[in-house]
Design an enzyme around this catalytic site. Structure first.
Site, PDB file in Angstrom:
ATOM      1  N   GLY A  57       0.775  -1.238   0.000  1.00  0.00           N
ATOM      2  CA  GLY A  57       0.000   0.000   0.000  1.00  0.00           C
ATOM      3  C   GLY A  57       0.802   1.281   0.000  1.00  0.00           C
ATOM      4  O   GLY A  57       0.221   2.368  -0.008  1.00  0.00           O
ATOM      5  N   PRO A  67       4.816  -4.743  -0.931  1.00  0.00           N
ATOM      6  CA  PRO A  67       4.671  -3.568  -1.788  1.00  0.00           C
ATOM      7  C   PRO A  67       4.540  -3.968  -3.251  1.00  0.00           C
ATOM      8  O   PRO A  67       5.260  -4.853  -3.728  1.00  0.00           O
ATOM      9  CB  PRO A  67       5.993  -2.819  -1.569  1.00  0.00           C
ATOM     10  CG  PRO A  67       6.974  -3.903  -1.246  1.00  0.00           C
ATOM     11  CD  PRO A  67       6.218  -5.003  -0.558  1.00  0.00           C
ATOM     12  N   GLY A  68       3.606  -3.349  -3.951  1.00  0.00           N
ATOM     13  CA  GLY A  68       3.492  -3.576  -5.392  1.00  0.00           C
ATOM     14  C   GLY A  68       3.874  -2.302  -6.114  1.00  0.00           C
ATOM     15  O   GLY A  68       4.967  -2.139  -6.654  1.00  0.00           O
ATOM     16  N   ARG A  69       2.953  -1.330  -6.034  1.00  0.00           N
ATOM     17  CA  ARG A  69       3.120  -0.051  -6.737  1.00  0.00           C
ATOM     18  C   ARG A  69       4.441   0.644  -6.389  1.00  0.00           C
ATOM     19  O   ARG A  69       5.061   1.253  -7.258  1.00  0.00           O
ATOM     20  CB  ARG A  69       1.956   0.853  -6.324  1.00  0.00           C
ATOM     21  CG  ARG A  69       1.841   2.119  -7.086  1.00  0.00           C
ATOM     22  CD  ARG A  69       0.789   3.040  -6.465  1.00  0.00           C
ATOM     23  NE  ARG A  69      -0.372   2.408  -5.941  1.00  0.00           N
ATOM     24  CZ  ARG A  69      -1.573   2.380  -6.539  1.00  0.00           C
ATOM     25  NH1 ARG A  69      -1.745   2.969  -7.699  1.00  0.00           N
ATOM     26  NH2 ARG A  69      -2.602   1.777  -5.966  1.00  0.00           N
ATOM     27  N   ARG A  85      -6.651   2.888 -15.258  1.00  0.00           N
ATOM     28  CA  ARG A  85      -6.678   3.612 -13.976  1.00  0.00           C
ATOM     29  C   ARG A  85      -7.423   4.955 -14.031  1.00  0.00           C
ATOM     30  O   ARG A  85      -8.232   5.236 -13.144  1.00  0.00           O
ATOM     31  CB  ARG A  85      -5.258   3.797 -13.426  1.00  0.00           C
ATOM     32  CG  ARG A  85      -4.494   2.468 -13.235  1.00  0.00           C
ATOM     33  CD  ARG A  85      -3.243   2.612 -12.395  1.00  0.00           C
ATOM     34  NE  ARG A  85      -3.554   2.958 -11.036  1.00  0.00           N
ATOM     35  CZ  ARG A  85      -3.475   4.158 -10.538  1.00  0.00           C
ATOM     36  NH1 ARG A  85      -3.023   5.145 -11.277  1.00  0.00           N
ATOM     37  NH2 ARG A  85      -3.824   4.401  -9.303  1.00  0.00           N
ATOM     38  N   TYR A  99     -10.457   4.866 -11.518  1.00  0.00           N
ATOM     39  CA  TYR A  99     -10.232   5.535 -10.218  1.00  0.00           C
ATOM     40  C   TYR A  99     -10.087   7.047 -10.372  1.00  0.00           C
ATOM     41  O   TYR A  99      -9.618   7.716  -9.441  1.00  0.00           O
ATOM     42  CB  TYR A  99      -8.937   5.036  -9.556  1.00  0.00           C
ATOM     43  CG  TYR A  99      -8.735   3.555  -9.538  1.00  0.00           C
ATOM     44  CD1 TYR A  99      -9.440   2.730  -8.666  1.00  0.00           C
ATOM     45  CD2 TYR A  99      -7.805   2.956 -10.388  1.00  0.00           C
ATOM     46  CE1 TYR A  99      -9.235   1.363  -8.642  1.00  0.00           C
ATOM     47  CE2 TYR A  99      -7.599   1.583 -10.370  1.00  0.00           C
ATOM     48  CZ  TYR A  99      -8.313   0.796  -9.496  1.00  0.00           C
ATOM     49  OH  TYR A  99      -8.104  -0.559  -9.470  1.00  0.00           O
ATOM     50  N   CYS A 142     -15.292   3.091 -27.381  1.00  0.00           N
ATOM     51  CA  CYS A 142     -16.634   3.664 -27.519  1.00  0.00           C
ATOM     52  C   CYS A 142     -17.325   3.905 -26.186  1.00  0.00           C
ATOM     53  O   CYS A 142     -18.417   3.392 -25.936  1.00  0.00           O
ATOM     54  CB  CYS A 142     -17.474   2.737 -28.368  1.00  0.00           C
ATOM     55  SG  CYS A 142     -16.661   2.448 -29.929  1.00  0.00           S
TER      56      CYS A 142
HETATM   57  N1  LLP Z   1      -1.182  -6.880  -0.410  1.00  0.00           N
HETATM   58  C1  LLP Z   1      -2.489  -7.087  -0.597  1.00  0.00           C
HETATM   59  C2  LLP Z   1      -3.180  -8.087   0.224  1.00  0.00           C
HETATM   60  C3  LLP Z   1      -3.192  -6.349  -1.576  1.00  0.00           C
HETATM   61  O1  LLP Z   1      -4.490  -6.549  -1.738  1.00  0.00           O
HETATM   62  C4  LLP Z   1      -2.501  -5.391  -2.353  1.00  0.00           C
HETATM   63  C5  LLP Z   1      -3.182  -4.602  -3.384  1.00  0.00           C
HETATM   64  C6  LLP Z   1      -1.124  -5.228  -2.128  1.00  0.00           C
HETATM   65  C7  LLP Z   1      -0.488  -5.983  -1.147  1.00  0.00           C
HETATM   66  C8  LLP Z   1      -0.289  -4.273  -2.920  1.00  0.00           C
HETATM   67  O2  LLP Z   1      -0.712  -2.969  -2.830  1.00  0.00           O
HETATM   68  P1  LLP Z   1       0.237  -1.809  -3.375  1.00  0.00           P
HETATM   69  O3  LLP Z   1       1.526  -1.886  -2.594  1.00  0.00           O
HETATM   70  O4  LLP Z   1       0.498  -2.032  -4.824  1.00  0.00           O
HETATM   71  O5  LLP Z   1      -0.517  -0.585  -3.115  1.00  0.00           O
HETATM   72  N2  LLP Z   1      -5.623  -1.428  -9.114  1.00  0.00           N
HETATM   73  C9  LLP Z   1      -5.471  -0.421  -8.081  1.00  0.00           C
HETATM   74  C10 LLP Z   1      -4.740  -0.946  -6.885  1.00  0.00           C
HETATM   75  C11 LLP Z   1      -5.356  -2.193  -6.311  1.00  0.00           C
HETATM   76  C12 LLP Z   1      -4.607  -2.746  -5.129  1.00  0.00           C
HETATM   77  C13 LLP Z   1      -5.138  -4.083  -4.724  1.00  0.00           C
HETATM   78  N3  LLP Z   1      -4.427  -4.697  -3.650  1.00  0.00           N
HETATM   79  C14 LLP Z   1      -4.807   0.815  -8.695  1.00  0.00           C
HETATM   80  O6  LLP Z   1      -4.506   0.814  -9.888  1.00  0.00           O
HETATM   81  O7  LLP Z   1      -4.605   1.806  -7.999  1.00  0.00           O
END
Ligand code: LLP
Length: 425
Positions: free
Chosen positions: A238, A287-289, A325, A329, A355
């Site tokens: 997150g 962490p993803g993003r 996105r 969002y 479309c």
């Molecule tokens: N862990 C869990 C259990 C999660 O559900 C998520 C993201 C993460 C880690 C990683 O979150 P991050 O570090 O990337 O914020 N599609 C949306 C974001 C959806 C996130 C879903 N869960 C966007 O484009 O903003």
């Protein structure tokens, strides 16, 4: 921080010109920087060194094999949410033993496969899932390593669609029920209690919600460690990124608009390490993003410019099927011409050809005057960009390129028309 920069007005990724890539591979085109991915991972890993961190890249943000392989080589683990993601990890040379498996609807097949491969832990979201995992583990004569995903009921202060840690959301075991949950779990022969975890949301740009949630969880984690000998504390993912590079420079206007400066690995660590260190437990992060977001851009070409009495529409060959996105969002992506253009600045809507009116990347954005054939770049598209793409409107999906220094890897070929109908009758 990233390795996209301008030289004489042209944009580069590490040692490679993006115009050259767009010319050779066509648009829309995703381009990722391997060096940026590595540095994000390493910076987070070192900032948290005192916590014996296990960083599990949330691969839902970007699941391209070349991206996963780049991170696996750094030692990353992975946060997975499906059997398909586990398959990708293994194909990319990642270790199942460094995977945590989240999600409210794991199927029997997915659980059995994860158990067979020996993942680090299941993040369990309900009593019924606990029973399901126990049943499958017993059948396989195994003990399934689990952690409860706790819902701490803390507001992450982010977009409503990506908030996960309040009782309005479908995720996690309510905080007050967790003690009882571990009591029951400890009596199940197919379950090994390994940790406790939370994840409160995505694109969180201040340390406050993380600190608040960690503070709330601490006494619980200590009790669970004493009672059940658990070994890790999962902070979830997150961590938010900066989507507007103009803001990154920290101009006066920026400071006025922001309540908090952007999160850095160091500021995140400074906020949570003093809280978590006394726990004496390993900390797992997802962490993803934060790792992939600013490590990728999307390149597109202008197909047409449509001027009306009301609007200047810049129509590009990328669309909401490539990058959803903004439509989903209302999110902001910085958009610039690939090569710096002199001339008039015009208030423009950049839109795709799909479309529906939601296929809009930005409205009334001050952009240099663009014409058909010009190329544009969407920044911060490395997370939830290609990963959320689709074939809507029967559009073949974009190609993906990974740049590493001067090396160019075609990480995914552009789809062809035949790919659109594969498997159909
Ligand atoms: N862990 C869990 C259990 C999660 O559900 C998520 C993201 C993460 C880690 C990683 O979150 P991050 O570090 O990337 O914020 N599609 C949306 C974001 C959806 C996130 C879903 N869960 C966007 O484009 O903003």
């Amino acid at each position: 921080m990233h390795h996209f920069y301008r030289k004489n007005g042209s944009l580069f990724c590490e040692g490679v010109s993006l115009s050259a890539l767009a010319g050779k591979y066509g648009t829309p085109l995703y381009v990722y920087s391997a060096r940026t991915l590595r540095e994000h991972y390493q910076r987070l890993d070192s900032a948290l060194a005192a916590l014996d961190p296990m960083i599990c890249f949330a691969m839902k943000s970007n699941s391209n094999l070349s991206v996963l392989r780049t991170l696996a080589r750094e030692g990353a683990g992975f946060d997975i949410v499906s059997g398909g993601e586990l398959f990708r990890v293994l194909q990319a040379g990642g270790e199942a033993g460094k995977c945590v498996f989240a999600g409210v609807g794991k199927t029997d097949d997915e659980i059995a496969c994860a158990l067979r491969r020996g993942i680090y832990a299941f993040h369990v979201e309900s009593y019924s899932e606990l029973g399901q995992i126990n049943r499958i583990a017993l059948r396989m004569r195994k003990k399934a390593p689990v952690a409860a995903r706790v819902n701490p009921n803390v507001d992450a202060d982010t977009h409503r669609k990506i908030t996960t840690g309040t009782y309005e959301n479908k995720f996690g075991i309510p905080f007050e029920e967790v003690g009882e949950f571990y009591g029951q779990a400890s009596r199940l022969a197919g379950i090994k209690l390994r940790g406790v975890q939370m994840h409160i949301g995505s694109q969180i740009t201040s340390v406050r919600p993380f600190r608040e949630a960690a503070e709330k969880m601490l006494p619980l984690a200590l009790t669970l460690r004493a009672r059940h000998g658990i070994e890790y504390f999962g902070m979830g993912g997150g961590l938010g990124i900066v989507y507007d590079p103009a803001l990154e420079s920290g101009s006066a206007a920026w400071w006025k608009r922001q309540k908090n400066p952007p999160l850095t690995p160091e500021s995140y660590a400074a906020a949570i390490a003093p809280l978590l260190q006394p726990l004496g437990m390993r900390v797992v992060l997802e962490p993803g993003r934060f790792i992939s977001g600013n490590a990728g851009v999307l390149l597109a070409s202008v197909v047409n410019v449509k001027k009306t009495a009301h609007k200047n529409f810049v129509i590009v060959d990328a669309a909401m099927n490539d990058l959803i996105r903004p439509a989903f969002y209302e999110s902001y992506h910085q958009i610039e011409p690939l090569t710096v253009k002199k001339g008039r600045i015009i208030s423009s809507d950049v839109v795709g050809p799909i479309c529906e009116s939601g296929d809009t990347f930005c409205k009334a954005r001050a952009l240099p005057s663009l014409s058909a054939g010009d190329r544009v770049v969407f920044f911060s598209a490395g997370a939830y960009g290609f990963a959320m793409s689709s074939n809507y409107n029967s559009r073949p999906r974009a190609a993906e390129i990974l740049v590493d220094g001067k090396k160019v890897i075609v990480a995914r070929k552009r789809e062809k028309l035949d790919d659109l109908i594969r498997g159909e009758k």
